[in-house]
Design a protein around this motif. Structure first.
Motif, PDB file in Angstrom:
ATOM      1  N   SER A  82       0.821  -1.200   0.000  1.00 46.60           N
ATOM      2  CA  SER A  82       0.000   0.000   0.000  1.00 46.60           C
ATOM      3  C   SER A  82       0.856   1.252   0.000  1.00 46.60           C
ATOM      4  O   SER A  82       2.020   1.222   0.410  1.00 46.60           O
ATOM      5  CB  SER A  82      -0.912   0.021   1.229  1.00 46.60           C
ATOM      6  N   TYR A  83       0.256   2.356  -0.475  1.00 52.48           N
ATOM      7  CA  TYR A  83       0.870   3.662  -0.273  1.00 52.48           C
ATOM      8  C   TYR A  83      -0.240   4.683  -0.043  1.00 52.48           C
ATOM      9  O   TYR A  83      -1.407   4.441  -0.381  1.00 52.48           O
ATOM     10  CB  TYR A  83       1.765   4.077  -1.444  1.00 52.48           C
ATOM     11  N   ILE A  84       0.156   5.821   0.536  1.00 57.19           N
ATOM     12  CA  ILE A  84      -0.801   6.898   0.805  1.00 57.19           C
ATOM     13  C   ILE A  84      -0.106   8.237   0.623  1.00 57.19           C
ATOM     14  O   ILE A  84       1.076   8.397   0.929  1.00 57.19           O
ATOM     15  CB  ILE A  84      -1.386   6.774   2.233  1.00 57.19           C
ATOM     16  N   SER A  85      -0.832   9.199   0.107  1.00 59.84           N
ATOM     17  CA  SER A  85      -0.305  10.549  -0.039  1.00 59.84           C
ATOM     18  C   SER A  85      -0.397  11.285   1.292  1.00 59.84           C
ATOM     19  O   SER A  85      -1.134  10.893   2.190  1.00 59.84           O
ATOM     20  CB  SER A  85      -1.079  11.314  -1.103  1.00 59.84           C
ATOM     21  N   TYR A  86       0.332  12.389   1.395  1.00 61.76           N
ATOM     22  CA  TYR A  86       0.312  13.188   2.617  1.00 61.76           C
ATOM     23  C   TYR A  86      -1.080  13.730   2.906  1.00 61.76           C
ATOM     24  O   TYR A  86      -1.451  13.957   4.045  1.00 61.76           O
ATOM     25  CB  TYR A  86       1.332  14.325   2.543  1.00 61.76           C
ATOM     26  N   SER A  87      -1.876  13.933   1.840  1.00 63.38           N
ATOM     27  CA  SER A  87      -3.231  14.448   2.036  1.00 63.38           C
ATOM     28  C   SER A  87      -4.202  13.341   2.403  1.00 63.38           C
ATOM     29  O   SER A  87      -5.305  13.601   2.879  1.00 63.38           O
ATOM     30  CB  SER A  87      -3.725  15.135   0.764  1.00 63.38           C
ATOM     31  N   GLY A  88      -3.785  12.102   2.162  1.00 64.56           N
ATOM     32  CA  GLY A  88      -4.675  10.970   2.382  1.00 64.56           C
ATOM     33  C   GLY A  88      -5.635  10.714   1.242  1.00 64.56           C
ATOM     34  O   GLY A  88      -6.478   9.821   1.318  1.00 64.56           O
ATOM     35  N   HIS A  89      -5.516  11.481   0.172  1.00 69.18           N
ATOM     36  CA  HIS A  89      -6.467  11.350  -0.927  1.00 69.18           C
ATOM     37  C   HIS A  89      -5.999  10.391  -2.021  1.00 69.18           C
ATOM     38  O   HIS A  89      -6.799   9.920  -2.826  1.00 69.18           O
ATOM     39  CB  HIS A  89      -6.757  12.721  -1.530  1.00 69.18           C
ATOM     40  N   ASP A  90      -4.725  10.142  -2.076  1.00 65.74           N
ATOM     41  CA  ASP A  90      -4.184   9.216  -3.081  1.00 65.74           C
ATOM     42  C   ASP A  90      -3.728   7.962  -2.350  1.00 65.74           C
ATOM     43  O   ASP A  90      -2.731   7.981  -1.631  1.00 65.74           O
ATOM     44  CB  ASP A  90      -3.025   9.875  -3.833  1.00 65.74           C
TER      45      ASP A  90
END
Lengths: 118, 112
Positions: free
Chosen positions: A49-57
């Motif tokens: 998994s990965y996640i963007s700093y904004s949590g949107h990606d």
């Protein structure tokens, strides 16, 4: 000095849940994407998994999609992996990782061991 | 899923000699930005992986210049010009272009 520290690994029964944490220091999670990679005992590496700093990606590997949830807490400079409906095959060391491009990570944590067994 | 095939899987080497590891992908690795996200990592027993090379041929910070990466398209190579004792361990190639990003099975380097 950039550092990632995972915690939360444990022995859990099949069907159980666990929440892993990854605390960042030396940089802020709002600057980077963050990712989770696992390594089954004696085996190779697998991105989950990965996640963007904004949590949107956010993205998940197919075998964990629907069971695992990644999240970020900018105030705590940390991100998390909530693992539900755990299976024996989820047994692995779980690493958090990051970098200028999370798709080629240059920061890795020391790993935390998750063991799923009855 | 893009499969990364490394060869050889085991590589006994003599100290001071050169070593080479091949990595082949089942799809091209050029991303929409024009960059090629092919990296190499080194993992010693009981340690986390360490990035050596990124975007095919760029050495990561602090990596000795005896390590070099090259290739294009679907064929890539990691070379060690003169193997030192600290180079033992498992080397992985990884593609970061197509999700899920995937690693090769690893090449175990040991000293003869």
């Amino acid at each position: 000095q950039v550092q990632l520290v995972e915690s939360g690994g444990d022995l859990v029964k099949p069907g159980g849940s666990l929440r892993l944490s990854c605390a960042a220091s030396g940089f802020t999670v709002t600057d980077y994407y963050m990712g989770w990679i696992r390594q089954a005992p004696g085996k190779g590496l697998e991105w989950i998994s990965y996640i963007s700093y904004s949590g949107h990606d956010i993205n998940y590997e197919d075998s964990v999609r629907g069971r695992f949830t990644v999240s970020v807490d900018n105030a705590k400079n940390s991100f998390y992996l909530q693992m539900n409906s755990l299976r024996v095959e989820d047994t692995a060391i779980y690493y958090c990782a990051s970098g200028d491009q999370v798709r080629e990570p240059d920061f890795w944590g020391q790993g935390t061991l998750v063991t799923v067994s009855s | 899923e893009v499969v990364m095939t490394q060869s050889p899987l085991s590589l006994p080497v003599t100290l001071g000699q050169a070593a080479s590891i091949s990595c082949r992908s089942t799809q091209g690795l050029v991303y929409e930005t024009g960059k090629t996200f092919l990296s190499w990592f080194h993992q010693r027993p009981g340690q986390s992986p360490r990035r050596l090379i990124y975007q095919v041929s760029n050495r990561a910070s602090g990596v000795p210049d005896r390590f070099s990466g090259g290739g294009s398209g679907t064929d890539f190579t990691l070379k060690i010009s003169r193997v030192e004792a600290e180079d033992v361990g498992v080397y992985y190639c990884m593609q970061g272009t197509h999700w899920p990003w995937t690693f090769g099975r690893g090449t175990k380097v040991e000293i003869k």
